[in-house]
Design a protein around this motif. Structure first.
Motif, PDB file in Angstrom:
ATOM      1  N   ILE A   3     -85.884   6.949 -20.669  1.00 41.34           N
ATOM      2  CA  ILE A   3     -84.455   7.167 -20.414  1.00 41.34           C
ATOM      3  C   ILE A   3     -83.658   6.774 -21.644  1.00 41.34           C
ATOM      4  O   ILE A   3     -83.980   5.782 -22.314  1.00 41.34           O
ATOM      5  CB  ILE A   3     -83.991   6.317 -19.213  1.00 41.34           C
ATOM      6  CG1 ILE A   3     -84.782   6.691 -17.960  1.00 41.34           C
ATOM      7  CG2 ILE A   3     -82.496   6.469 -18.969  1.00 41.34           C
ATOM      8  CD1 ILE A   3     -84.625   5.702 -16.819  1.00 41.34           C
ATOM      9  N   MET A   4     -82.611   7.550 -21.931  1.00 40.27           N
ATOM     10  CA  MET A   4     -81.716   7.186 -23.031  1.00 40.27           C
ATOM     11  C   MET A   4     -80.288   7.077 -22.527  1.00 40.27           C
ATOM     12  O   MET A   4     -79.790   7.957 -21.829  1.00 40.27           O
ATOM     13  CB  MET A   4     -81.781   8.227 -24.157  1.00 40.27           C
ATOM     14  CG  MET A   4     -80.919   7.844 -25.359  1.00 40.27           C
ATOM     15  SD  MET A   4     -81.093   9.007 -26.732  1.00 40.27           S
ATOM     16  CE  MET A   4     -80.187   8.134 -28.016  1.00 40.27           C
ATOM     17  N   LEU A   5     -79.636   5.969 -22.895  1.00 38.10           N
ATOM     18  CA  LEU A   5     -78.217   5.771 -22.623  1.00 38.10           C
ATOM     19  C   LEU A   5     -77.468   5.966 -23.932  1.00 38.10           C
ATOM     20  O   LEU A   5     -77.740   5.276 -24.916  1.00 38.10           O
ATOM     21  CB  LEU A   5     -77.955   4.371 -22.067  1.00 38.10           C
ATOM     22  CG  LEU A   5     -78.783   3.951 -20.848  1.00 38.10           C
ATOM     23  CD1 LEU A   5     -78.402   2.538 -20.421  1.00 38.10           C
ATOM     24  CD2 LEU A   5     -78.581   4.921 -19.693  1.00 38.10           C
ATOM     25  N   THR A   6     -76.541   6.919 -23.959  1.00 34.18           N
ATOM     26  CA  THR A   6     -75.792   7.170 -25.192  1.00 34.18           C
ATOM     27  C   THR A   6     -74.442   6.467 -25.147  1.00 34.18           C
ATOM     28  O   THR A   6     -73.856   6.292 -24.084  1.00 34.18           O
ATOM     29  CB  THR A   6     -75.564   8.673 -25.433  1.00 34.18           C
ATOM     30  OG1 THR A   6     -74.661   9.187 -24.454  1.00 34.18           O
ATOM     31  CG2 THR A   6     -76.878   9.441 -25.360  1.00 34.18           C
ATOM     32  N   SER A   7     -73.991   6.076 -26.332  1.00 34.07           N
ATOM     33  CA  SER A   7     -72.695   5.394 -26.473  1.00 34.07           C
ATOM     34  C   SER A   7     -72.594   4.226 -25.493  1.00 34.07           C
ATOM     35  O   SER A   7     -71.595   4.044 -24.809  1.00 34.07           O
ATOM     36  CB  SER A   7     -71.543   6.389 -26.263  1.00 34.07           C
ATOM     37  OG  SER A   7     -71.616   7.452 -27.172  1.00 34.07           O
ATOM     38  N   ALA A   8     -73.649   3.424 -25.448  1.00 33.85           N
ATOM     39  CA  ALA A   8     -73.724   2.335 -24.470  1.00 33.85           C
ATOM     40  C   ALA A   8     -72.813   1.160 -24.811  1.00 33.85           C
ATOM     41  O   ALA A   8     -72.383   0.433 -23.909  1.00 33.85           O
ATOM     42  CB  ALA A   8     -75.166   1.852 -24.346  1.00 33.85           C
ATOM     43  N   GLY A   9     -72.526   0.967 -26.100  1.00 29.51           N
ATOM     44  CA  GLY A   9     -71.586  -0.088 -26.487  1.00 29.51           C
ATOM     45  C   GLY A   9     -71.948  -1.445 -25.917  1.00 29.51           C
ATOM     46  O   GLY A   9     -73.040  -1.960 -26.112  1.00 29.51           O
ATOM     47  N   ARG A  10     -71.005  -2.022 -25.158  1.00 26.36           N
ATOM     48  CA  ARG A  10     -71.226  -3.355 -24.586  1.00 26.36           C
ATOM     49  C   ARG A  10     -71.720  -3.310 -23.141  1.00 26.36           C
ATOM     50  O   ARG A  10     -71.782  -4.348 -22.482  1.00 26.36           O
ATOM     51  CB  ARG A  10     -69.931  -4.170 -24.659  1.00 26.36           C
ATOM     52  CG  ARG A  10     -68.764  -3.568 -23.900  1.00 26.36           C
ATOM     53  CD  ARG A  10     -67.542  -4.459 -23.967  1.00 26.36           C
ATOM     54  NE  ARG A  10     -66.425  -3.911 -23.209  1.00 26.36           N
ATOM     55  CZ  ARG A  10     -65.321  -4.592 -22.932  1.00 26.36           C
ATOM     56  NH1 ARG A  10     -65.193  -5.836 -23.319  1.00 26.36           N
ATOM     57  NH2 ARG A  10     -64.331  -4.029 -22.251  1.00 26.36           N
ATOM     58  N   ARG A  11     -72.066  -2.122 -22.648  1.00 31.51           N
ATOM     59  CA  ARG A  11     -72.514  -2.017 -21.256  1.00 31.51           C
ATOM     60  C   ARG A  11     -73.998  -2.386 -21.133  1.00 31.51           C
ATOM     61  O   ARG A  11     -74.829  -1.599 -20.672  1.00 31.51           O
ATOM     62  CB  ARG A  11     -72.254  -0.608 -20.726  1.00 31.51           C
ATOM     63  CG  ARG A  11     -70.772  -0.220 -20.726  1.00 31.51           C
ATOM     64  CD  ARG A  11     -70.551   1.080 -19.999  1.00 31.51           C
ATOM     65  NE  ARG A  11     -69.207   1.596 -20.184  1.00 31.51           N
ATOM     66  CZ  ARG A  11     -68.142   1.204 -19.504  1.00 31.51           C
ATOM     67  NH1 ARG A  11     -68.273   0.277 -18.570  1.00 31.51           N
ATOM     68  NH2 ARG A  11     -66.954   1.718 -19.730  1.00 31.51           N
ATOM     69  N   ALA A  12     -74.301  -3.613 -21.524  1.00 24.06           N
ATOM     70  CA  ALA A  12     -75.674  -4.086 -21.470  1.00 24.06           C
ATOM     71  C   ALA A  12     -76.215  -4.095 -20.049  1.00 24.06           C
ATOM     72  O   ALA A  12     -77.413  -3.879 -19.821  1.00 24.06           O
ATOM     73  CB  ALA A  12     -75.759  -5.487 -22.069  1.00 24.06           C
ATOM     74  N   THR A  71     -86.845  12.084 -21.223  1.00 23.66           N
ATOM     75  CA  THR A  71     -86.557  13.215 -20.331  1.00 23.66           C
ATOM     76  C   THR A  71     -85.274  13.038 -19.536  1.00 23.66           C
ATOM     77  O   THR A  71     -84.895  13.926 -18.775  1.00 23.66           O
ATOM     78  CB  THR A  71     -87.725  13.426 -19.354  1.00 23.66           C
ATOM     79  OG1 THR A  71     -87.978  12.211 -18.643  1.00 23.66           O
ATOM     80  CG2 THR A  71     -88.983  13.854 -20.095  1.00 23.66           C
ATOM     81  N   LEU A  72     -84.598  11.904 -19.701  1.00 23.70           N
ATOM     82  CA  LEU A  72     -83.355  11.644 -18.969  1.00 23.70           C
ATOM     83  C   LEU A  72     -82.344  11.017 -19.908  1.00 23.70           C
ATOM     84  O   LEU A  72     -82.610   9.983 -20.531  1.00 23.70           O
ATOM     85  CB  LEU A  72     -83.631  10.703 -17.791  1.00 23.70           C
ATOM     86  CG  LEU A  72     -82.419  10.204 -16.992  1.00 23.70           C
ATOM     87  CD1 LEU A  72     -81.638  11.362 -16.389  1.00 23.70           C
ATOM     88  CD2 LEU A  72     -82.869   9.234 -15.899  1.00 23.70           C
TER      89      LEU A  72
END
Length: 335
Positions: A3-12, A71-72
Motif C-alpha cells: 500500500i502507498m499513502l501519498t502526500s501523507a505529511g504528518r498523518r502518521a 497495488t493500492l
C-alpha cells in the motif's frame, strides 16, 4: 498487498492504521515531496516524490508502484485528489487500485462554490455565499446576511487565507489579503481555474461544530455516517471530539453519500444552530483530520478498503462506532 499513502505529511496515524489492517502481509509505503514528513518515520519504506503539479509526477508514482509491487494507492491531500483523479485510468491500466473518487466528485468538494451549488440543489442547508464583495454588501443592505462575514479561498484547505470581517473596511482588506495568500501558497494551482473568482464571502453560522465521516464502499454505495461533536480545533483540524448519535447528521450524511457516490471516506463539517438547523460547512473527499476519532471508537475503514479490494464481505460492525467515546490528539516528539 503493498500500500502507498501519498502526500501523507504528518498523518502518521494513517500509516499505523494501514499497517495494522494489512497485518504483516504487505508493506505500507509513504510518498511525500518533503523529506522531513513525520509520516516517514512510521512507514515500512519511503520515497521523496516530485511536487504534485510537476511534470512527471504521475509517471513517477506509477513507475514506483510497479517497482515495489504496490497495488493500492491512497492520497491524503486535497490537491493530490484532483491530479490523481484526472489520471485514474493510467493507474487502472497497471492494475493499481487508486482510492480516489471520480473527478466530478473531487471538483464539487475542492471547489467550495460548486459545493455550495450542489448542497442547495439537494435542499441541504449551507451558508449564503458570494463571489463578489458588491454582492455581499448588497445582501447586508437588504438584511439577508449580517456581519461578521467569513472570507476564504474558493479552492482552499486547512486555515490558509481564512479570515473574519466585522465591517466593510475589514472585508475589503481581508478579501485582498486572502487573494494574495492564495497566489503565494499551493492554493494557486487549482485557483488558476479562475483567479478573478477565487475568493468566497460567506455568512457566519453560529452554533455547535460537528464532524462526520460519510462512508461509501468502493463502488460508491452508502454504508454509514459517523458523527462527532468537536470540542477543540487547531489550524483547521479537530483536536478533541466525542462520537455521538445525531440522527440529523446521519440522515444528511446518507443523503450526501447517495447523491455524490464518492468512494471510501468523505470528511464533512457541520454546524448545528440553537434552532436545531444543521448546516453543511465543508466536504472533503478523503480521510480527514477527524477520522482518527472514528477509528478510536471502533471503526476500521482501512481494513474495510482492503477487504473490499480482495472481494471479501465487510460486516457492518466494522463500520459502526461505539458512542460517547471522547478522543484527544496529543503533541508528541519522535525521532
Amino acid at each position: 498487498m503493498n500500500i502507498m499513502l501519498t502526500s501523507a505529511g504528518r498523518r502518521a496515524y494513517m500509516v499505523n492504521y494501514f499497517k495494522n489492517a494489512v497485518k504483516g502481509k504487505g508493506k505500507v509505503y509513504v510518498g511525500n515531496c518533503d523529506e522531513n514528513a513525520v509520516s516517514f518515520l512510521y512507514a515500512d519504506e519511503t520515497v521523496i516524490t516530485p511536487y504534485i503539479y510537476e511534470d512527471g509526477y504521475i509517471d513517477f508514482l506509477i513507475d514506483y508502484c510497479e517497482c515495489k509491487n504496490i497495488t493500492l494507492v491512497i492520497p491524503l491531500f486535497d490537491i493530490d485528489l484532483y491530479i490523481l483523479s484526472m489520471n485514474k485510468a493510467e493507474f487502472e491500466k497497471k492494475n493499481i487500485h487508486l482510492i480516489v473518487s471520480d473527478i466530478s466528485v473531487i471538483e464539487i468538494c475542492n471547489d467550495k462554490w460548486k459545493m455550495k451549488c450542489f448542497l442547495e440543489e439537494n435542499e441541504i442547508l449551507t451558508p449564503k455565499t458570494y463571489l463578489k464583495i458588491d454582492d455581499a454588501v448588497k445582501a447586508i443592505e437588504e438584511q439577508e446576511i449580517k456581519y461578521p462575514l467569513i472570507i476564504k479561498p474558493r479552492w482552499g484547505m486547512g486555515s490558509i487565507g481564512v479570515y473574519e470581517a466585522d465591517n466593510l473596511e475589514e472585508l475589503k482588506i481581508l478579501y485582498s489579503k486572502t487573494n494574495r495568500e492564495i497566489k503565494e501558497s499551493y492554493l494557486k494551482y487549482e485557483s488558476k481555474q479562475d483567479y478573478s473568482k477565487s475568493v468566497l464571502i460567506q455568512e457566519k453560522i453560529i452554533g455547535e461544530e460537528y464532524g462526520g465521516d460519510i462512508i461509501n464502499d468502493l463502488k460508491g454505495r452508502y454504508q454509514n455516517t459517523i458523527a462527532k461533536k468537536k470540542y477543540s480545533m487547531r489550524a483547521g483540524e479537530t483536536d478533541i471530539a466525542i462520537i455521538t448519535k445525531n440522527y440529523m447528521i446521519e440522515n444528511l450524511g446518507m443523503k450526501i453519500g447517495k447523491r455524490l457516490n464518492h468512494i471510501a471516506n468523505l470528511d464533512a463539517d457541520f454546524i448545528v444552530t440553537d434552532k436545531k438547523e444543521t448546516y453543511v460547512i465543508d466536504l472533503n473527499a478523503r480521510f480527514g483530520g477527524g477520522y482518527p476519532f472514528s477509528h478510536c471508537a471502533g471503526v476500521d475503514l482501512p481494513k474495510a478498503i482492503i477487504m473490499w479490494l480482495q472481494g471479501e464481505q465487510v460486516q457492518k460492525e466494522l463500520l459502526l462506532p461505539q458512542f460517547n467515546i471522547k478522543g484527544y490528539k496529543e503533541i508528541n516528539v519522535c525521532k
